[in-house]
Motif scaffolding. Structure first.
Motif, PDB file in Angstrom:
ATOM      1  N   LEU A 120       0.808  -1.225   0.000  1.00 26.08           N
ATOM      2  CA  LEU A 120       0.000   0.000   0.000  1.00 26.08           C
ATOM      3  C   LEU A 120       0.840   1.274   0.000  1.00 26.08           C
ATOM      4  CD1 LEU A 120      -2.930   0.854  -0.170  1.00 26.08           C
ATOM      5  CD2 LEU A 120      -3.023   0.885   2.338  1.00 26.08           C
ATOM      6  N   PRO A 121       1.934   1.382   0.775  1.00 27.14           N
ATOM      7  CA  PRO A 121       2.761   2.590   0.668  1.00 27.14           C
ATOM      8  C   PRO A 121       3.338   2.788  -0.737  1.00 27.14           C
ATOM      9  CG  PRO A 121       3.229   1.480   2.723  1.00 27.14           C
ATOM     10  CD  PRO A 121       2.356   0.547   1.922  1.00 27.14           C
ATOM     11  N   GLU A 122       3.770   1.696  -1.382  1.00 29.02           N
ATOM     12  CA  GLU A 122       4.290   1.828  -2.745  1.00 29.02           C
ATOM     13  C   GLU A 122       3.182   2.235  -3.710  1.00 29.02           C
ATOM     14  OE1 GLU A 122       6.795   2.178  -5.805  1.00 29.02           O
ATOM     15  OE2 GLU A 122       7.331   1.900  -3.700  1.00 29.02           O
ATOM     16  N   VAL A 177       0.364   6.471  -7.029  1.00 29.10           N
ATOM     17  CA  VAL A 177      -0.753   7.386  -7.261  1.00 29.10           C
ATOM     18  C   VAL A 177      -0.268   8.833  -7.201  1.00 29.10           C
ATOM     19  CG1 VAL A 177      -2.971   8.194  -6.381  1.00 29.10           C
ATOM     20  CG2 VAL A 177      -2.473   5.744  -6.431  1.00 29.10           C
ATOM     21  N   ALA A 178       0.570   9.136  -6.217  1.00 28.76           N
ATOM     22  CA  ALA A 178       1.113  10.489  -6.105  1.00 28.76           C
ATOM     23  C   ALA A 178       1.941  10.855  -7.329  1.00 28.76           C
ATOM     24  CB  ALA A 178       1.959  10.607  -4.838  1.00 28.76           C
ATOM     25  N   ALA A 179       2.749   9.920  -7.823  1.00 30.20           N
ATOM     26  CA  ALA A 179       3.560  10.188  -9.016  1.00 30.20           C
ATOM     27  C   ALA A 179       2.674  10.449 -10.230  1.00 30.20           C
ATOM     28  CB  ALA A 179       4.500   9.015  -9.286  1.00 30.20           C
ATOM     29  N   PHE A 180       1.568   9.709 -10.341  1.00 31.80           N
ATOM     30  CA  PHE A 180       0.625   9.970 -11.426  1.00 31.80           C
ATOM     31  C   PHE A 180       0.072  11.394 -11.324  1.00 31.80           C
ATOM     32  CE2 PHE A 180      -3.727  10.401 -12.818  1.00 31.80           C
ATOM     33  CZ  PHE A 180      -3.636  10.024 -14.153  1.00 31.80           C
ATOM     34  N   GLU A 185       1.375   8.705   4.805  1.00 34.51           N
ATOM     35  CA  GLU A 185       2.587   9.521   4.852  1.00 34.51           C
ATOM     36  C   GLU A 185       3.394   9.404   3.564  1.00 34.51           C
ATOM     37  OE1 GLU A 185       3.338  11.894   7.028  1.00 34.51           O
ATOM     38  OE2 GLU A 185       1.310  11.391   7.709  1.00 34.51           O
ATOM     39  N   ALA A 186       3.424   8.207   2.974  1.00 35.58           N
ATOM     40  CA  ALA A 186       4.124   8.036   1.697  1.00 35.58           C
ATOM     41  C   ALA A 186       3.467   8.881   0.607  1.00 35.58           C
ATOM     42  CB  ALA A 186       4.130   6.563   1.301  1.00 35.58           C
ATOM     43  N   PHE A 187       2.138   8.893   0.593  1.00 41.47           N
ATOM     44  CA  PHE A 187       1.401   9.707  -0.379  1.00 41.47           C
ATOM     45  C   PHE A 187       1.680  11.179  -0.146  1.00 41.47           C
ATOM     46  CE2 PHE A 187      -2.528  12.001  -1.567  1.00 41.47           C
ATOM     47  CZ  PHE A 187      -2.554  11.717  -2.928  1.00 41.47           C
ATOM     48  N   ARG A 188       1.575  11.618   1.107  1.00 41.94           N
ATOM     49  CA  ARG A 188       1.774  13.028   1.431  1.00 41.94           C
ATOM     50  C   ARG A 188       3.183  13.497   1.050  1.00 41.94           C
ATOM     51  NH1 ARG A 188      -0.680  16.517   5.108  1.00 41.94           N
ATOM     52  NH2 ARG A 188      -1.889  14.819   6.030  1.00 41.94           N
ATOM     53  N   GLU A 189       4.172  12.675   1.370  1.00 38.90           N
ATOM     54  CA  GLU A 189       5.553  13.052   1.076  1.00 38.90           C
ATOM     55  C   GLU A 189       5.802  13.124  -0.435  1.00 38.90           C
ATOM     56  OE1 GLU A 189      10.067  11.222   1.674  1.00 38.90           O
ATOM     57  OE2 GLU A 189       8.435  10.600   3.012  1.00 38.90           O
ATOM     58  N   THR A 190       5.266  12.156  -1.178  1.00 46.43           N
ATOM     59  CA  THR A 190       5.545  12.098  -2.612  1.00 46.43           C
ATOM     60  C   THR A 190       4.787  13.156  -3.381  1.00 46.43           C
ATOM     61  OG1 THR A 190       5.894   9.715  -2.410  1.00 46.43           O
ATOM     62  CG2 THR A 190       5.593  10.583  -4.632  1.00 46.43           C
TER      63      THR A 190
END
Length: 302
Positions: free
Chosen positions: A120-122, A127-130, A245-250
């Motif tokens: 899920l973090p990956e 999703v953030a990169a998209f 947090e992974a989404f927010r950071e990316t």
């Protein structure tokens, strides 16, 4: 106005799709037509043979998306890191169906429910990169957020009347004082950035996965150019803990954008919760209560 048909809204069923294809695209007339396993509300989608789909809006309010997607999806696709729908043909009203429609290439994959996601973090980072790639696309001539996008890309202020009504109606079910504080913070965080492309409905049903990884993003009907805050709502609806947090950071958005995103998330969750309470829909009640609680908690930590 057409009547409701056996398979969906606006008189849409497989027999209608067969007639439309035969009349307008006879080269595909012999291909089988079948409903897809997971369908939407704004549009009905049917499988056409093995390699195509037919997509038909269910009401007049969703028609603007057809021409928008036909024009812009081919322009956006080369700039994005995963597949998006490829329009193969544009249909016109006919056979008793009153709206334009489209034929698209079939995209493999399954909707991104949590049990299908390997990491899920990956996935959150993908999703953030998209979203970052979408925001980097050229906006020249792009449609500014407005009625066609159901006001995604605009200020959440457009839905203030709904929010204040829901705050009154949900007293005793949620902490309405804290919810009102989140809403006011969203309105105070005026958007001053440059307009960028937004999708408008980043949700599991519009994200496809193959082997547990993001493979495609579909349904750009609410897309446009404007404020990207609406695309961050997935931070609370799907992600949590390390994945959030992974989404927010990316995705790397500023705090004002996150404040508006919390407003968008609160608006939708309260709206759905109200309907779920009326219907006694326990899963929807629990899910939207959870989203609201996490949005309020997130606001308190900022």
């Amino acid at each position: 106005m057409t009547s409701t048909g056996p398979d969906g809204r606006a008189g849409i069923d497989a027999a209608l799709v067969k007639r439309l294809i035969a009349a307008q695209f006879p080269r595909w007339a012999d291909l089988p037509v079948a409903p897809v396993a997971v369908d939407g509300w704004d549009n009905r989608t049917y499988r056409l043979g093995d390699d195509m789909t037919v997509r038909l809006p269910t009401a007049a309010g969703y028609v603007a998306a057809v021409a928008k997607e036909n024009e812009w999806l081919p322009r956006l696709a080369p700039q994005l890191p995963v597949a998006i729908p490829q329009v193969l043909a544009a249909g016109i009203p006919g056979e008793g169906y009153p709206f334009p429609w489209s034929v698209r290439a079939w995209l493999p994959g399954e909707t991104a429910v949590p049990e299908r996601i390997a990491d899920l973090p990956e996935f959150a980072r993908s999703v953030a990169a998209f979203l970052l790639a979408l925001q980097a696309c050229d906006t020249t001539g792009g449609p500014a957020g407005g009625e066609h996008s159901w006001f995604r890309g605009c200020s959440p202020r457009h839905y203030a009347d709904q929010v204040y009504r829901d705050l009154r109606n949900l007293a005793g079910h949620i902490d309405t004082a804290r919810a009102a504080e989140v809403w006011q913070a969203a309105l105070a965080a005026d958007w001053r950035g440059r307009p960028v492309w937004f999708h408008g409905d980043i949700a599991p049903g519009n994200l496809l996965v193959v082997d547990g990884k993001l493979s495609a993003v579909i349904d750009f009907g609410t897309s446009g150019v404007g404020d990207p805050a609406c695309d961050l709502v997935i931070a609370w609806t799907v992600f949590h803990g390390d994945s959030r947090e992974a989404f927010r950071e990316t995705v790397a958005q500023d705090e004002s954008t996150w404040a508006r995103a919390r407003g968008w998330a609160l608006w939708k969750a309260m709206l759905v919760l109200g309907g779920a309470l009326d219907a006694g829909d326990r899963p929807q009640i629990e899910d939207n209560m959870r989203v609201i609680a996490e949005v309020l908690s997130d606001h308190a930590r900022r």
